[in-house]
Design an enzyme around this catalytic site. Structure first.
Site, PDB file in Angstrom:
ATOM      1  N   GLU A  52      15.003  -2.661  -9.849  1.00 61.99           N
ATOM      2  CA  GLU A  52      13.948  -1.952 -10.555  1.00 61.99           C
ATOM      3  C   GLU A  52      14.424  -0.536 -10.836  1.00 61.99           C
ATOM      4  OE1 GLU A  52       9.820  -4.040  -9.220  1.00 61.99           O
ATOM      5  OE2 GLU A  52      10.625  -2.574  -7.799  1.00 61.99           O
ATOM      6  N   GLU A  54      12.196  -4.973  11.271  1.00 61.37           N
ATOM      7  CA  GLU A  54      11.639  -3.877  10.477  1.00 61.37           C
ATOM      8  C   GLU A  54      10.306  -3.468  11.085  1.00 61.37           C
ATOM      9  OE1 GLU A  54      11.025  -2.561   5.846  1.00 61.37           O
ATOM     10  OE2 GLU A  54      10.681  -4.654   6.367  1.00 61.37           O
ATOM     11  N   GLU A  74      11.548  -7.036  -4.009  1.00 59.26           N
ATOM     12  CA  GLU A  74      12.041  -5.856  -3.285  1.00 59.26           C
ATOM     13  C   GLU A  74      11.385  -5.867  -1.920  1.00 59.26           C
ATOM     14  OE1 GLU A  74      12.019  -2.806  -1.334  1.00 59.26           O
ATOM     15  OE2 GLU A  74      10.903  -1.764  -2.905  1.00 59.26           O
ATOM     16  N   LEU A  75      12.208  -6.043  -0.862  1.00 58.89           N
ATOM     17  CA  LEU A  75      11.653  -6.460   0.419  1.00 58.89           C
ATOM     18  C   LEU A  75      11.929  -5.532   1.597  1.00 58.89           C
ATOM     19  CD1 LEU A  75      12.590 -10.253   0.092  1.00 58.89           C
ATOM     20  CD2 LEU A  75      10.547  -9.065  -0.735  1.00 58.89           C
ATOM     21  N   TRP A 100       0.807  -1.217   0.000  1.00 54.18           N
ATOM     22  CA  TRP A 100       0.000   0.000   0.000  1.00 54.18           C
ATOM     23  C   TRP A 100       0.844   1.272   0.000  1.00 54.18           C
ATOM     24  CZ3 TRP A 100       1.525   2.838   3.995  1.00 54.18           C
ATOM     25  CH2 TRP A 100       2.114   2.165   5.064  1.00 54.18           C
ATOM     26  N   ASN A 101       2.073   1.201   0.485  1.00 59.56           N
ATOM     27  CA  ASN A 101       2.872   2.423   0.607  1.00 59.56           C
ATOM     28  C   ASN A 101       3.529   2.757  -0.725  1.00 59.56           C
ATOM     29  OD1 ASN A 101       4.654   0.122   0.994  1.00 59.56           O
ATOM     30  ND2 ASN A 101       6.240   1.629   1.390  1.00 59.56           N
ATOM     31  N   CYS A 146      10.227   1.562   2.493  1.00 58.06           N
ATOM     32  CA  CYS A 146      11.154   0.434   2.440  1.00 58.06           C
ATOM     33  C   CYS A 146      12.592   0.875   2.681  1.00 58.06           C
ATOM     34  CB  CYS A 146      11.033  -0.282   1.102  1.00 58.06           C
ATOM     35  SG  CYS A 146      11.233   0.787  -0.335  1.00 58.06           S
ATOM     36  N   GLY A 182       7.274  -6.157  -1.037  1.00 56.98           N
ATOM     37  CA  GLY A 182       6.594  -6.447   0.220  1.00 56.98           C
ATOM     38  C   GLY A 182       7.593  -6.883   1.270  1.00 56.98           C
ATOM     39  N   GLY A 183       7.169  -7.756   2.172  1.00 57.23           N
ATOM     40  CA  GLY A 183       8.024  -8.226   3.245  1.00 57.23           C
ATOM     41  C   GLY A 183       8.601  -9.601   2.978  1.00 57.23           C
TER      42      GLY A 183
END
Length: 491
Positions: free
Chosen positions: A460, A383, A250-251, A151-152, A284, A228-229
């Site tokens: 990315e 995190e 991408e975590l 969502w962010n 992130c 995400g995570g």
């Protein structure tokens, strides 16, 4: 008064979900809209529509330049509708309006950038060691892409996936997070208006155990791009064991910020505030671990505490607000639990550490600074995805490097020093995909982005990202009219 109702976008049409759920306004904790929850059947329909689009002349028959023009048109529409998209993102996620407006305006440049790259995806001629052969390489679309974003910063995180995927000629099924999906479901209207053929872009939302699992394991999905995570990423990787989809992850992370005694402390403190308290720390690349050379530790801590206390918390729709609520109540509860464990293990709350007084509703949490922390302290090890800064002193470069790299993550990092040679030494030694020197939290479509370790796989952004959405086809063309030599001997 009835709530607004959003729809999924599948195969060029806006459709209701198999089920629905209410989305909460993080500033009040109250429902404000009804969202569609896509089930397995809808996901299958979206993937099949995307797969069909790959061979439809309406998309497959376009030249690369024509694809680029569509992307450029989409970028223009995003720029025109940035205000509307920003209002929806702020309403649905709690991110302050001054940031959503600026960020979404910049997202348009990502689509323009990849629009410009669409007709610059080149093959190659290979001078092979066979005089009667011409060999060249073609780059072709990898296929159906499953793009999954949190969502962010969701419009930004979508752009770095959709931009290169569409430039390469792929088709996409974009899954928005069930937490705050409104701006991406609205974004689908701009895709439609831009004129992308049916099935090329599909946008839906739903829950991980149905929508997400079905999408990432679908046999027609060739490429998964996930943000995400780590825990969810492991499920994604397991899901792709069946379709063997090429996957990038991408975590996020526990990004270190290192401040040496010769740094401009005022400038560094502003960058540190931007890195951890902007977006309520829900980034992130949040610079959540601050390492300060011991000789200036207490002075910088005082400066930061003063700045943190002065941050204006309020309604995210108010342009004067500097920090809004967290996006979800479970995130707020998670942060409270980690802070409690950290204090119990010896950490000291310098400022913050609680819900701000005067906010009886919503998911607000004060800008928080913790001292007396080690890398093993929960607030430094886990995190939090919130406005919590852990401050740790160090002695010299070797100690700074050892502490900064003492994490399984490795996404971003910050370095503050006036010493150019030291900066270059540290750049080489810090284990992170991004190193910001005397600044923090800067992005550009031109620059690749990604991490090491538990911060993910792949990159990315940048021009090379387009190549990740292609497959290489080797073409052998025999130029001799003579009979083929001995068929039982490999040439």
């Amino acid at each position: 008064m009835s709530l607004p109702v959003f729809q999924n976008y599948i195969d060029g049409s806006f459709v209701d979900g198999a089920e629905t759920f209410e989305s909460l306004d993080p500033s009040t904790g109250a429902p404000w809209a009804v969202m569609p929850a896509a089930g397995a059947e809808e996901v299958d329909r979206a993937v099949r529509a995307a797969h069909r689009a790959l061979s439809d002349p309406a998309w497959a028959g376009l030249t690369a330049t024509q694809r680029g023009k569509l992307l450029y048109r989409l970028g223009d529409l995003i720029a025109q509708q940035a205000g509307r998209l920003a209002e929806l993102e702020t309403r649905d996620t709690g991110k302050i309006i001054r940031e959503t407006r600026a960020q979404i305006g910049y997202v348009a440049d990502y689509y323009r950038y990849y629009g410009g790259l669409a007709d610059k995806i080149e093959g190659a001629y290979l001078p092979v060691d066979k005089v009667d052969m011409e060999v060249f390489l073609r780059r072709e679309p990898i296929g159906v892409v499953a793009a999954i974003v949190p969502w962010n910063s969701q419009l930004f995180l979508s752009a770095v996936k959709l931009g290169p995927a569409l430039a390469a000629g792929c088709s996409v099924v974009l899954k928005a997070s069930e937490d705050g999906p409104a701006p991406l479901l609205e974004f689908a209207r701009l895709v439609h208006e831009a004129g992308f053929p049916r099935g090329v872009v599909n946008v839906l939302t739903g829950f991980g155990d149905t929508c997400g699992r079905t999408l990432t394991s679908h046999p027609l999905v060739a490429r998964v791009a996930f943000t995400g995570g780590p825990s969810t990423a492991r499920h994604v990787v397991r899901n792709t064991a069946e379709n063997l989809a090429y996957t990038t992850l991408e975590l996020g992370g526990k990004s270190p910020v290192v401040v040496f005694e010769d740094a401009d402390l005022e400038s560094a403190s502003n960058a540190i505030v931007a890195g951890i308290f902007a977006a309520t720390g829900q980034s992130c690349v949040a610079g959540s671990r601050l390492f300060v050379e011991r000789s200036v530790h207490d002075r910088l801590l005082d400066i930061l505490a003063s700045k943190a206390k002065a941050i204006r918390i309020g309604d995210p729709q108010d342009t004067a607000t500097e920090m809004g609520p967290l996006a979800t109540e479970r995130q707020l509860q998670h942060i409270e639990a980690v802070i409690e464990r950290s204090v119990a293990s010896g950490a000291r709350v310098v400022t913050g550490g609680q819900r701000p007084p005067g906010f009886r509703s919503g998911f607000y949490y004060e800008p928080t600074i913790l001292a007396g922390v080690e890398n093993e302290t929960p607030c430094a090890a886990e995190e939090l995805f919130g406005p919590v800064l852990s401050v740790i002193p160090f002695e010299g470069e070797d100690d700074a490097v050892a502490k900064a790299n003492d994490t399984p993550f490795g996404l971003a990092s910050g370095l503050f020093t006036r010493n150019l040679t030291r900066a270059h030494r540290m750049i080489r030694r810090i284990r992170a995909g991004v190193v910001w020197v005397n600044t923090y939290r800067a992005v550009s479509p031109i620059v690749p982005f990604g991490g090491y370790g538990l911060s993910g796989l792949g990159r990315e952004g940048g021009s090379e990202a387009v190549l990740d959405y292609t497959r290489v086809k080797s073409v052998w063309l025999r130029t001799s009219d003579d009979p083929i030599p001995d068929p039982f001997v490999m040439r």
